[in-house]
Design a protein around this motif. Structure first.
Motif, short mmCIF file in Angstrom:
data_model
loop_
_atom_site.label_atom_id
_atom_site.label_comp_id
_atom_site.label_asym_id
_atom_site.label_seq_id
_atom_site.Cartn_x
_atom_site.Cartn_y
_atom_site.Cartn_z
N ARG A 13 35.87 53.47 39.05
CA ARG A 13 35.52 54.72 39.73
C ARG A 13 35.72 54.65 41.24
N GLN A 14 35.60 53.47 41.84
CA GLN A 14 35.76 53.33 43.28
C GLN A 14 37.06 52.60 43.66
N THR A 15 37.99 52.51 42.70
CA THR A 15 39.25 51.83 42.98
C THR A 15 39.97 52.50 44.15
N GLY A 16 40.34 51.71 45.14
CA GLY A 16 41.03 52.24 46.31
C GLY A 16 40.13 52.45 47.50
N ARG A 17 38.81 52.45 47.32
CA ARG A 17 37.90 52.60 48.45
C ARG A 17 37.97 51.36 49.34
N GLU A 18 37.83 51.59 50.63
CA GLU A 18 37.73 50.47 51.56
C GLU A 18 36.35 49.83 51.43
N THR A 19 36.30 48.52 51.32
CA THR A 19 35.02 47.82 51.14
C THR A 19 34.93 46.63 52.08
N GLY A 20 33.70 46.21 52.31
CA GLY A 20 33.45 45.01 53.08
C GLY A 20 33.35 43.79 52.18
N GLU A 21 33.08 42.64 52.79
CA GLU A 21 33.00 41.40 52.02
C GLU A 21 31.77 41.35 51.12
N ASN A 22 30.85 42.30 51.26
CA ASN A 22 29.63 42.31 50.46
C ASN A 22 29.86 42.80 49.03
N VAL A 23 31.08 43.26 48.71
CA VAL A 23 31.35 43.85 47.39
C VAL A 23 32.13 42.87 46.51
N VAL A 24 31.61 42.65 45.29
CA VAL A 24 32.34 41.93 44.24
C VAL A 24 32.67 42.93 43.15
N HIS A 25 33.94 43.03 42.79
CA HIS A 25 34.39 44.00 41.79
C HIS A 25 34.42 43.37 40.40
N VAL A 26 33.94 44.14 39.42
CA VAL A 26 34.13 43.80 38.01
C VAL A 26 34.89 44.98 37.42
N ARG A 27 36.18 45.02 37.72
CA ARG A 27 36.97 46.20 37.34
C ARG A 27 37.17 46.29 35.84
N ASP A 28 37.37 45.17 35.18
CA ASP A 28 37.52 45.15 33.73
C ASP A 28 36.23 44.61 33.13
N ALA A 29 35.20 45.48 33.08
CA ALA A 29 33.88 45.06 32.60
C ALA A 29 33.85 45.09 31.08
N ASP A 30 34.54 44.16 30.45
CA ASP A 30 34.66 44.17 28.99
C ASP A 30 33.64 43.28 28.31
N SER A 31 32.78 42.63 29.08
CA SER A 31 31.75 41.80 28.45
C SER A 31 30.51 41.77 29.32
N LYS A 32 29.37 41.67 28.65
CA LYS A 32 28.10 41.56 29.35
C LYS A 32 28.09 40.32 30.24
N GLU A 33 28.68 39.23 29.75
CA GLU A 33 28.66 37.97 30.48
C GLU A 33 29.36 38.09 31.84
N LYS A 34 30.42 38.88 31.89
CA LYS A 34 31.15 39.02 33.15
C LYS A 34 30.30 39.73 34.20
N VAL A 35 29.63 40.81 33.80
CA VAL A 35 28.76 41.52 34.73
C VAL A 35 27.58 40.64 35.12
N LEU A 36 27.03 39.94 34.13
CA LEU A 36 25.88 39.07 34.39
C LEU A 36 26.24 37.97 35.38
N ARG A 37 27.43 37.40 35.24
CA ARG A 37 27.86 36.35 36.15
C ARG A 37 28.01 36.89 37.57
#
Length: 724
Positions: free
Chosen positions: A322-346
């Motif tokens: 949803r925010q692909t292309g937005r300018e972000t600072g170093e405080n943001v970690v993207h989980v663009r392909d959130a296909d598993s709970k473990e990935k978001v949890l990590r």
């Protein structure tokens, strides 16, 4: 002074329309600024999800903030699917015209990329109300992009948050003068936020003030199946993470009811089932700022994560596209392909509790004064028709009756240090009418003489069946062509520095006025009428009293950051050379300018070497020097060779900088220097640069014809749609 005799200035009527909790957080500082400004009158339209109980009935907070709501419009068709969004836009379009007609604003302010805002912009544009769009030019990953850019095209003015956004708006053919880099309005509050009441706010929303997470995830309307899958994965990860969590309900976009069902199926609204999780429909922005500044992490796909969180260095886990292309600072970690709970949890485990340096990508806290000043500078009395800055395109082959019945022409003016020259120039570069008069030494006299010359030329235009499209002015010195202002005049007309010629003349002569430096005008004259026709990359060098010129790259004149590009006469060719008129040593003009040859000619004459070349009663000048050189006078030839070599050296340096395909020599000394320039380039230029074509202009007056080109290039495109 008698107050009854003071004409009261009418307030600017500004209407702000807010559709939901998110845009109100950006619009509220603007509303407060307008309400406090004595030159403006604020009206407020509230519509969209503000008026729906399920989304917090957030209109109550607008009134609580001290704003009088002028009109409430129920515009949301429930259903939370694509059809409901379309129907909501349609309902808004039905209701808005009556409200806008009644309020009759000078300016409508709309924000962002919501479908409600699209209805607002569409209504206002069709009803000929000016629109100021906030936060255009940004990029994200949903239908919001298309809506945002559609609103941009409907809007007349733009206040954007970042330099990238500004560049995108200009790339979308918006006029740069109508695009303000203001920063994000919410940053005016974020950077001054008082977070001292954290414990009270956390108690209200039932989260641990020392250890809590914020979750905000909205539907992705362009891929709802994937949106629901990611939402489920994110919810499961948050439940397993098992920290104190404040979970905001999704917005009203298509698909939100499906996300709400997932929340309920997971029991998130049941405090007994998940005692660490509190759900809420809306949080006032002042309280949200406090929570955002102190939370250990924010997870989801809200723009609050990629924009507002950066002001505090709050860690963010951004889920999905949803925010692909937005300018972000170093405080943001993207989980663009959130296909598993473990990935978001990590990602949560990596981010939770970190602290990053605050980033001010989206604002510096001074947005509102910029926007208020921008509004005050809007020319409300001028026509509302919006134009677009399209790139240059080949001319169309169609004809217009004006072409057949009248000669499309420009009124060209060359402001020399000695003479004012005025000409009517047609589309083929033919001079239909020409006159010149001495240039008055006094500023006020010069303006009066110019106005009189223009008035006479307008009468001559009628006699010659010419239709004047505007006035083009060529002048020495540093010029801002966008403003039509002379910034630094030459020594001969020094009292013209910092003079806005366009403003001075356009009000007197009732014609549009263009102004440019004489070197740039010469380059444009060659491009339109001379050796530069069909050439995309060329340097035009004027060898006259001084040395000047213009640079055209990819078909565009190069002005530089402070409008002093192509000051070719001040290219240094010797570190310890003669003194130049600019005060420095070794400039090419100090070697090759006509004034230098005049001085050298007088020295030779005093030595008795030019007597054979002088006519009776003629003052010795560089003309006699070049004639003597041509006929074999050794000392004269030595001076001319040195001048030509210096010019060739300067041009060689320019070849290595901009690599043009052509160099056009013009001015009365161009034929004198031609062979020397060619020889130096062959000796000193890199092999790849030697292929440049060196030509001598065949135009008698490129600067004057260039002044005409300023008018003809723009006006013909504007009238016939060839490129503007």
């Amino acid at each position: 002074m008698d107050a009854n005799n003071v004409q009261q200035r009418r307030q600017i009527k500004v209407c702000i329309a807010t559709c939901n909790r998110a845009d109100y957080s950006k619009l509220e500082p603007v509303m407060a600024g307008i309400q406090a400004d004595p030159d403006m009158e604020l009206s407020v339209i509230v519509l969209g999800s503000h008026l729906i109980d399920d989304y917090g009935s957030t209109h109550r907070f607008i009134s609580a903030d001290g704003f009088s709501i002028t009109q409430k419009l129920h515009t949301i068709v429930r259903g939370e699917d694509e059809a409901a969004m379309v129907e909501s836009v349609g309902l808004s379009l039905v209701k808005l015209p009556d409200v806008l007609y009644r309020l009759d604003p000078d300016l409508l302010v709309v924000h962002g990329d919501r479908f409600d805002a699209l209805a607002l912009a569409t209504s206002a544009a069709l009803m000929n109300y000016r629109i100021l769009h906030l936060e255009g030019g940004e990029v994200s990953g949903t239908i919001d992009d298309s809506i945002r850019h559609a609103i941009t095209k409907l809007s007349h003015y733009h206040a954007c948050c970042t330099e990238r956004a500004r560049q995108r708006l200009i790339a979308m053919c918006e006029s740069p003068s109508r695009v303000l880099l203001s920063g994000c309005p919410s940053y005016d509050k974020l950077l001054r936020a008082d977070t001292s009441s954290l414990e009270r706010v956390c108690h209200r929303y039932q989260v641990d003030p020392n250890d809590f997470l914020i979750v905000i995830q909205h539907p992705v309307t362009t891929n709802q199946v994937e949106s629901q899958k990611m939402f489920s994965v994110m919810v499961d990860a948050v439940i397993e993470f098992n920290h104190s969590t404040l979970f905001l309900f999704p917005n009203v976009d298509a698909g939100s009811k499906d996300l709400t069902r997932i929340m309920r199926r997971r029991g998130l609204e049941s405090h007994g089932q998940h005692p660490n999780i509190s759900t809420i429909k809306h949080i006032p922005f002042d309280e949200f700022m406090i929570l955002l500044s102190k939370c250990k992490c924010i997870v989801g796909n809200s723009s609050a994560g990629v924009r507002e969180a950066g002001a505090f260095g709050t860690p963010v886990v951004n889920v999905g596209s949803r925010q692909t292309g937005r300018e972000t600072g170093e405080n943001v970690v993207h989980v663009r392909d959130a296909d598993s709970k473990e990935k978001v949890l990590r990602a949560l485990q990596l981010q939770y509790g970190k602290r990053y340096p605050p980033s001010h990508i989206y604002g510096d806290g001074r947005c509102i004064p910029r926007i208020l000043q921008f509004i005050k500078e809007i020319p409300f009395k001028s026509g509302i028709q919006k134009g677009f800055n399209f790139p240059a395109m080949p001319a169309s082959s169609s004809q217009d009756i004006d072409h057949i019945l009248e000669i499309q022409s420009a009124l060209a003016i060359d402001m020399g240090g000695t003479n004012l020259r005025v000409a009517i120039v047609d589309l083929r570069g033919q001079i239909v009418y020409y006159t010149k008069v001495p240039n008055p030494p006094v500023f006020e006299e010069r303006i009066d003489v110019l106005a009189a010359l223009i008035s006479d030329a307008k009468k001559k235009a009628v006699e010659h069946d010419c239709r004047l499209l505007g006035i083009g002015i060529s002048t020495g010195g540093r010029v801002d062509p966008k403003e039509g202002a002379l910034l630094d005049a030459t020594s001969l007309i020094h009292d013209w520095s910092y003079v806005n010629l366009r403003a001075l003349l356009s009000s007197k002569v009732e014609l549009p006025v263009w102004v440019d430096n004489d070197g740039n005008c010469a380059a444009q004259g060659e491009r339109r009428f001379g050796k530069g026709q069909g050439v995309k990359d060329c340097i035009t060098v004027i060898a006259g009293t001084g040395i000047g010129g213009g640079i055209i790259l990819n078909g565009e004149v190069q002005y530089g950051s402070t409008f002093c590009a192509a000051e070719l006469g001040h290219v240094v060719v010797s570190m310890d050379g003669p003194l130049c008129s600019c005060g420095q040593h070794g400039c090419v003009e100090a070697y090759a300018g006509g004034a230098t040859l005049d001085r050298e000619a007088k020295s030779l004459h005093e030595a008795g070497e030019l007597n054979d070349f002088l006519e009776a009663d003629r003052e010795v000048s560089g003309v006699h020097l070049t004639a003597a050189a041509k006929l074999g006078n050794v000392n004269a030839e030595k001076i001319v060779r040195r001048a030509g070599t210096a010019l060739g050296t300067a041009i060689t340096s320019m070849l290595h900088v901009v690599n043009p395909s052509h160099v056009i020599l013009c001015g009365h000394l161009a034929p004198v220097y031609y062979n020397y320039v060619k020889a130096v380039i062959q000796q000193r230029a890199l092999p790849s640069a030697r292929k440049v074509e060196i030509v001598v202009s065949e135009i008698s007056d490129p600067a004057l014809l260039g002044a005409a080109s300023l008018v003809l290039d723009y006006s013909i495109r504007r009238i016939y749609g060839n490129s503007h």
